[in-house]
Scaffold this motif. Structure first.
Motif, PDB file in Angstrom:
ATOM      1  N   CYS A 185       8.953 -18.967 -43.927  1.00 55.91           N
ATOM      2  CA  CYS A 185       8.658 -18.973 -43.007  1.00 55.91           C
ATOM      3  C   CYS A 185       9.311 -17.660 -42.189  1.00 55.91           C
ATOM      4  O   CYS A 185      10.111 -17.005 -42.698  1.00 55.91           O
ATOM      5  CB  CYS A 185       9.742 -20.180 -42.058  1.00 55.91           C
ATOM      6  N   PHE A 186       8.027 -17.363 -41.274  1.00 54.65           N
ATOM      7  CA  PHE A 186       8.813 -16.319 -40.459  1.00 54.65           C
ATOM      8  C   PHE A 186       9.419 -16.807 -38.675  1.00 54.65           C
ATOM      9  O   PHE A 186       9.403 -17.501 -38.496  1.00 54.65           O
ATOM     10  CB  PHE A 186       7.781 -15.370 -39.648  1.00 54.65           C
ATOM     11  N   THR A 241      12.044 -13.190 -42.762  1.00 57.65           N
ATOM     12  CA  THR A 241      10.684 -13.917 -43.860  1.00 57.65           C
ATOM     13  C   THR A 241      11.310 -14.090 -44.426  1.00 57.65           C
ATOM     14  O   THR A 241      12.899 -13.203 -44.758  1.00 57.65           O
ATOM     15  CB  THR A 241       9.839 -12.666 -43.658  1.00 57.65           C
ATOM     16  N   THR A 290      11.955 -14.508 -48.708  1.00 55.95           N
ATOM     17  CA  THR A 290      11.281 -12.828 -49.498  1.00 55.95           C
ATOM     18  C   THR A 290      11.316 -13.791 -50.712  1.00 55.95           C
ATOM     19  O   THR A 290      12.077 -14.619 -51.316  1.00 55.95           O
ATOM     20  CB  THR A 290      12.031 -11.595 -49.696  1.00 55.95           C
ATOM     21  N   THR A 311       0.227 -13.908 -41.258  1.00 57.99           N
ATOM     22  CA  THR A 311       0.967 -14.016 -42.291  1.00 57.99           C
ATOM     23  C   THR A 311       0.271 -13.241 -43.461  1.00 57.99           C
ATOM     24  O   THR A 311      -0.885 -13.498 -43.818  1.00 57.99           O
ATOM     25  CB  THR A 311       1.567 -15.772 -42.742  1.00 57.99           C
ATOM     26  N   THR A 326       4.498 -10.498 -40.335  1.00 57.01           N
ATOM     27  CA  THR A 326       3.609 -10.487 -39.646  1.00 57.01           C
ATOM     28  C   THR A 326       3.761  -9.522 -38.503  1.00 57.01           C
ATOM     29  O   THR A 326       4.734  -8.471 -38.927  1.00 57.01           O
ATOM     30  CB  THR A 326       4.042 -11.869 -39.229  1.00 57.01           C
ATOM     31  N   ILE A 352      17.360 -15.865 -45.909  1.00 55.20           N
ATOM     32  CA  ILE A 352      16.024 -14.537 -45.099  1.00 55.20           C
ATOM     33  C   ILE A 352      16.248 -12.810 -44.958  1.00 55.20           C
ATOM     34  O   ILE A 352      17.955 -12.936 -44.469  1.00 55.20           O
ATOM     35  CB  ILE A 352      15.135 -15.535 -44.261  1.00 55.20           C
ATOM     36  N   ILE A 369      12.469  -8.048 -41.978  1.00 52.82           N
ATOM     37  CA  ILE A 369      10.678  -7.626 -42.670  1.00 52.82           C
ATOM     38  C   ILE A 369      10.654  -6.331 -42.573  1.00 52.82           C
ATOM     39  O   ILE A 369      11.915  -5.958 -42.425  1.00 52.82           O
ATOM     40  CB  ILE A 369       9.726  -7.425 -41.625  1.00 52.82           C
TER      41      ILE A 369
END
Length: 575
Positions: free
Chosen positions: A227-228, A238, A240, A273, A319, A472, A475
């Motif tokens: 999920c973002f 996000t 990873t 995505t 994203t 998470i 990014i």
């Protein structure tokens, strides 16, 4: 049909604007004619009308060559929007058993008989949105509300798109005039912004991913979810992953959004995505990226093919933030989460239960229908910042029935019910959980985007794909910058400031590099772009670059994937 030289009166106000917005949505330009009966039907539907075949034949017959915008306005004057009587007739026609209600089966049958097919779940979601009394079916009032809401949303959407088109035309003329100026002290477009721009391929024509192996059924497949999230402090975040290969192999990786239809932008554009494949350590030239997703299909799935040596690799989803943005406002009224019965006992509402079940599905990263301790830990990290200790997990084991030592959906909901029972009248902690998972006050997920990750390996039968951590991560923009600078030689804007651009069918990314020993400011003006959504808050903004810093200036993506898009930007270095 006759063509009149005079334009319809602008004094018609909103009526004229709605006609123009509907016409431009289908024909793109009021100076062009409607050239077929099907286009006339689409334009009338965009204007909030639902003409029968008999009505269409009044205005389009064998001798009709075209219908001008003026003619279209005249038709809209004569053919009014759907009336209450017409809605009642439609309601009775759909209500096949005559009980005064529209069931899921009745709506599903009529809403999948024409046009794009819908799933039962999508029809169920439509019912849930307008089902005021929660009985799972629609009465006449709810049916009318559904139709009126849809018509209002359509009209507002078309008006906004018309405003963007007209604004883009004005901006384009302004920039063209500005670009002809010879003054040295004015900002000037970079060499790349003088190009005509990228002609976007509509999503309906993207087709399948060309690199996708035809024999992928024979390859080993590993699937995970992720999920973002939009984080107030850390921006876009996000899950990873780590990919371990015990031998050299071709690898095919796809990533795609797994979100409700209601989160598709403008009913055409999925939230993007994408994914980077990187080495754990850079090579001798400082490069880490070994592959990234460039192409996607019409449904939003991105893919990348790599041939990788044995070893360990990072899979980094990303994203752009063009479509997944922080909400600017929220509902003034919170959806009720708990209620008390006559005895004062607290229970959760139907809406809250539904949200918890969605969160469970989102947290079930391996998709096996239960939550492992690691999956439950990342959920608690996301919502409270704390890991699950041994003592806390023991409480879970004592409280709810587990399946293979993992939490079931029923058990997950029960744990949250117990928390709701303990809060008395203070439900702020419940809202912290919901907000952390991307939910707004209407219990709609608008600050998160779930996705599905599939990894296929040709030669490696025991490839391992695992989360790199139980939480998470932000990014990794450094890896995105590397891909852009690998693809473009760059152009000098001024002095020691360079710009690098990467563009494909669905994304344009600009990177700025300051090679000097001083900080610089770069102004960016993307207002001349057409049909583009920018990752920045505004189309005009300033980037501050520290000495020797590289930074993503912006991403641009098509706003409406059914139309062409043209990314343009004017940049200038200021002190």
């Amino acid at each position: 049909m006759s063509r009149r030289s005079s334009r319809a009166s602008v004094s018609d106000g909103e009526f004229f604007t709605d006609c123009k917005a509907a016409y431009v949505e289908v024909v793109k330009d009021v100076r062009k004619d409607i050239t077929s009966k099907s286009l006339l039907l689409q334009a009338l539907q965009e204007s909030g009308r639902n003409p029968s075949e008999r009505v269409l034949k009044k205005y389009w017959n064998s001798s009709t060559d075209g219908i001008s915008f003026d003619d279209f306005v005249d038709i809209c004057r004569k053919e009014h929007v759907t009336s209450d009587d017409e809605m009642m007739k439609a309601f009775r026609k759909i209500d096949t058993n005559g009980d005064g209600y529209l069931s899921l089966d009745e709506l599903f049958k009529i809403m999948t008989s024409k046009g794009e097919k819908m799933t039962r779940q999508e029809v169920r979601e439509i019912i849930d949105e307008v089902d005021e009394n929660g009985d799972g079916k629609l009465d006449y009032k709810e049916f009318c509300n559904m139709n009126r809401a849809t018509a209002d949303q359509l009209r507002q959407r078309n008006r906004k798109r018309l405003e963007r088109v007209e604004k883009g035309d004005r901006r384009s003329k302004k920039v063209e005039s500005f670009s002809d100026s010879k003054r040295d002290d004015m900002p000037r477009p970079s060499p790349r912004s003088n190009k005509k721009g990228v002609k976007h391929v509509p999503a309906s024509k993207l087709g399948h991913l060309t690199e996708e192996p035809k024999n992928k059924r024979d390859w080993t497949k590993t699937t995970s979810k992720g999920c973002f999230f939009i984080d107030e402090d850390d921006g876009l975040m996000t899950h990873t992953y780590r990919l371990n290969l015990n031998e050299r192999s071709k690898v095919w990786i796809t990533v795609q959004p797994s979100i409700p239809q209601s989160m598709i932008i403008g009913d055409t554009t999925p939230i993007d995505t994408m994914l980077l494949v990187t080495k754990k350590k850079p090579d001798s030239e400082g490069r880490s990226v070994v592959g990234f997703t460039e192409k996607r299909d019409g449904k939003g799935k991105y893919g990348v093919m790599c041939e990788l040596k044995a070893g360990s690799y990072n899979l980094l989803p990303f994203t752009t933030g063009c479509h997944l943005k922080a909400r600017r406002s929220d509902s003034s009224k919170e959806t009720p989460l708990v209620r008390k019965d006559r005895d004062g006992k607290t229970s959760i509402t139907k809406a809250f239960r539904k949200a918890l079940e969605e969160i469970f599905e989102l947290s079930d990263l391996d998709g096996n229908g239960t939550l492992s301790r690691d999956e439950f830990t990342w959920f608690t990290l996301r919502t409270s910042g704390d890991k699950v200790t041994d003592d806390e997990w023991a409480v879970v084991e004592d409280t709810v029935e587990l399946e293979n030592n993992e939490i079931t959906k029923k058990g997950f909901v029960k744990l949250n019910e117990m928390e709701a029972d303990d809060v008395d009248d203070d439900i702020s902690d419940l809202w912290v959980t919901l907000n952390s998972m991307g939910y707004n006050k209407d219990l709609f997920i608008d600050e998160a985007c779930p996705y599905k990750l599939d990894v296929y390996t040709e030669s490696c039968d025991d490839a391992e794909v695992a989360l790199t951590c139980t939480g998470i991560e932000t990014i990794n923009n450094d890896m995105i910058i590397e891909t852009v600078m690998e693809q473009d030689e760059g152009v000098k804007i001024k002095g020691s400031v360079y710009m690098y651009t990467y563009a494909n069918d669905t994304r344009s990314t600009v990177v700025l590099s300051n090679r000097s020993n001083n900080s610089v400011n770069v102004t960016m003006d993307c207002t001349s772009s057409k049909n583009c959504q920018i990752s920045q808050d505004n189309e005009e903004y300033t980037v501050t670059l520290d000495p020797h810093e590289k930074q993503i200036a912006h991403h641009l993506m098509p706003l409406d994937e059914t139309l062409d898009w043209t990314p343009r930007c004017v940049e200038a270095v200021t002190k």
